[in-house]
Scaffold this motif. Sequence first.
Motif, PDB file in Angstrom:
ATOM      1  N   UNK A   1       0.680  -1.581   0.225  1.00 36.33           N
ATOM      2  CA  UNK A   1       0.100  -0.440   0.148  1.00 36.33           C
ATOM      3  C   UNK A   1       1.031   1.266  -0.450  1.00 36.33           C
ATOM      4  N   UNK A   2       1.699   1.445   0.681  1.00 33.62           N
ATOM      5  CA  UNK A   2       2.544   2.664   1.114  1.00 33.62           C
ATOM      6  C   UNK A   2       3.562   2.637  -0.341  1.00 33.62           C
ATOM      7  N   UNK A   3       3.469   3.727  -0.823  1.00 31.67           N
ATOM      8  CA  UNK A   3       5.027   4.328  -1.732  1.00 31.67           C
ATOM      9  C   UNK A   3       6.223   3.834  -1.012  1.00 31.67           C
ATOM     10  N   UNK A   4       7.178   3.341  -1.835  1.00 31.79           N
ATOM     11  CA  UNK A   4       8.337   2.670  -1.276  1.00 31.79           C
ATOM     12  C   UNK A   4       9.525   3.678  -2.266  1.00 31.79           C
ATOM     13  N   UNK A   5       8.551   5.099  -2.895  1.00 36.05           N
ATOM     14  CA  UNK A   5       9.546   6.510  -3.522  1.00 36.05           C
ATOM     15  C   UNK A   5       8.345   7.011  -3.227  1.00 36.05           C
ATOM     16  N   UNK A   6       9.370   8.455  -3.618  1.00 31.92           N
ATOM     17  CA  UNK A   6       8.227  10.036  -3.662  1.00 31.92           C
ATOM     18  C   UNK A   6       8.233  10.346  -2.305  1.00 31.92           C
ATOM     19  N   UNK A   7       7.603  11.703  -1.959  1.00 32.95           N
ATOM     20  CA  UNK A   7       7.230  12.531  -1.703  1.00 32.95           C
ATOM     21  C   UNK A   7       7.713  12.152   0.010  1.00 32.95           C
ATOM     22  N   UNK A   8       7.075  11.508   0.433  1.00 34.09           N
ATOM     23  CA  UNK A   8       6.995  10.469   1.611  1.00 34.09           C
ATOM     24  C   UNK A   8       6.910   8.867   1.906  1.00 34.09           C
TER      25      UNK A   8
ATOM     26  N   UNK B   1      13.986  -1.478   1.224  1.00 31.89           N
ATOM     27  CA  UNK B   1      13.238  -2.420   0.770  1.00 31.89           C
ATOM     28  C   UNK B   1      13.071  -2.638  -0.714  1.00 31.89           C
ATOM     29  N   UNK B   2      13.672  -1.279  -1.288  1.00 31.81           N
ATOM     30  CA  UNK B   2      14.098  -1.396  -2.911  1.00 31.81           C
ATOM     31  C   UNK B   2      14.934  -1.852  -3.018  1.00 31.81           C
ATOM     32  N   UNK B   3      16.401  -1.593  -2.380  1.00 33.41           N
ATOM     33  CA  UNK B   3      17.750  -2.930  -2.563  1.00 33.41           C
ATOM     34  C   UNK B   3      17.422  -4.210  -2.490  1.00 33.41           C
ATOM     35  N   UNK B   4      16.875  -4.666  -1.647  1.00 36.29           N
ATOM     36  CA  UNK B   4      16.247  -5.934  -1.916  1.00 36.29           C
ATOM     37  C   UNK B   4      15.400  -6.322  -3.017  1.00 36.29           C
ATOM     38  N   UNK B   5      13.932  -6.025  -3.649  1.00 38.49           N
ATOM     39  CA  UNK B   5      13.615  -5.783  -4.845  1.00 38.49           C
ATOM     40  C   UNK B   5      14.284  -5.884  -5.827  1.00 38.49           C
ATOM     41  N   UNK B   6      15.236  -4.791  -5.954  1.00 32.76           N
ATOM     42  CA  UNK B   6      16.448  -4.301  -6.862  1.00 32.76           C
ATOM     43  C   UNK B   6      16.993  -5.546  -7.612  1.00 32.76           C
ATOM     44  N   UNK B   7      17.581  -6.332  -6.238  1.00 32.49           N
ATOM     45  CA  UNK B   7      18.556  -7.579  -6.458  1.00 32.49           C
ATOM     46  C   UNK B   7      17.903  -8.615  -7.007  1.00 32.49           C
ATOM     47  N   UNK B   8      16.173  -8.652  -6.248  1.00 32.31           N
ATOM     48  CA  UNK B   8      15.594 -10.482  -6.184  1.00 32.31           C
ATOM     49  C   UNK B   8      15.264 -10.210  -8.208  1.00 32.31           C
ATOM     50  N   UNK B   9      15.968  -8.507  -8.771  1.00 35.78           N
ATOM     51  CA  UNK B   9      14.983  -9.553  -9.974  1.00 35.78           C
ATOM     52  C   UNK B   9      13.567  -8.334 -10.116  1.00 35.78           C
ATOM     53  N   UNK B  10      12.911  -7.672  -8.894  1.00 31.15           N
ATOM     54  CA  UNK B  10      11.700  -6.974  -9.510  1.00 31.15           C
ATOM     55  C   UNK B  10      11.289  -6.929 -10.380  1.00 31.15           C
ATOM     56  N   UNK B  11      10.453  -6.957 -10.530  1.00 35.61           N
ATOM     57  CA  UNK B  11      10.203  -5.389 -12.591  1.00 35.61           C
ATOM     58  C   UNK B  11       8.983  -4.363 -12.496  1.00 35.61           C
ATOM     59  N   UNK B  12       8.694  -4.674 -11.236  1.00 34.57           N
ATOM     60  CA  UNK B  12       7.439  -3.717 -11.172  1.00 34.57           C
ATOM     61  C   UNK B  12       6.620  -3.384  -9.736  1.00 34.57           C
ATOM     62  N   UNK B  13       6.819  -2.184  -8.963  1.00 37.41           N
ATOM     63  CA  UNK B  13       6.138  -2.574  -7.543  1.00 37.41           C
ATOM     64  C   UNK B  13       5.317  -1.165  -7.348  1.00 37.41           C
TER      65      UNK B  13
END
Length: 249
Positions: A146-153, A161-173
């Motif tokens: 639900x809560x954005x991992x990017x943007x203003x807040x 969390x983004x580092x883990x997602x990127x390392x796992x090869x996530x395409x879309x958040x």
Amino acid sequence: MRLAHITDLHFGAEVPAVVAGLLDDVVAQDVDRVLVSGDLTMRARDEQFEAARELLDAIGRPWTSVPGNHDLPLDRLARAYGSLDAYKRIIAPDPEPVVRDGGLLLAGLSSSRPYLWKSGRVDAAQRSFLAAELGKEAELKVLMLHHPLFGATPARGSRAALQVADAAGVDVVLCGHDHISVRQRLGRMIGVISGTACSWRVRGGEPQAWTLLDHEGDRLRITVRHWRDGKFRETDTTEWRRSGDGWHA
Ligand SMILES: [Fe+2]
Ligand SMILES: [Fe+2]
């Protein structure tokens, strides 16, 4: 594969004509699956969850949901001791679903916390869960919360969390909560926020919206559909391509 991202339905603050229009439009777009990133209700009341459930079931396609901060009750005791009871009973027993369907691999996180009023959090246990579930092979890997991992807040713990997602090869958040539509590059990934799907709680002059994702191989077309003049209409399409260093518009 066609996916519908809808979020922040906020039953209890819904606009009936927009609810009907949303149902018509998602059905008309013939999607394979509907992904719902929380705030299904306004006050986490049973009848609000039931109305959200009725809409999702009426679409007639598989759907996957995670809870948002509005899906936790306001009452202090209920919040502390049974924060997701109604959500689990009426919407889905697992607030952190993992779905594998054809080429899609999706993991959902529950980012709301009873002790945080509106904001969200991704903790170390959730990062481990993400790494384990999304580290597997798939054509399209989606992280939804639900809560954005990017943007203003961004939510607490977003950077890790983004580092883990990127390392796992996530395409879309996929995220919600902000009630505005966003598509942006996020390292090698694509970050998507959709506006409120069918409530009057619109922000920034943007009408109600949902997002259509069309995936084929290394291409992804992302289309925002806005409520304008009595129906949802395509208003903004971006084409993305995946190469060695991730996704580019
Ligand atoms: Fe919301
Ligand atoms: Fe929210």
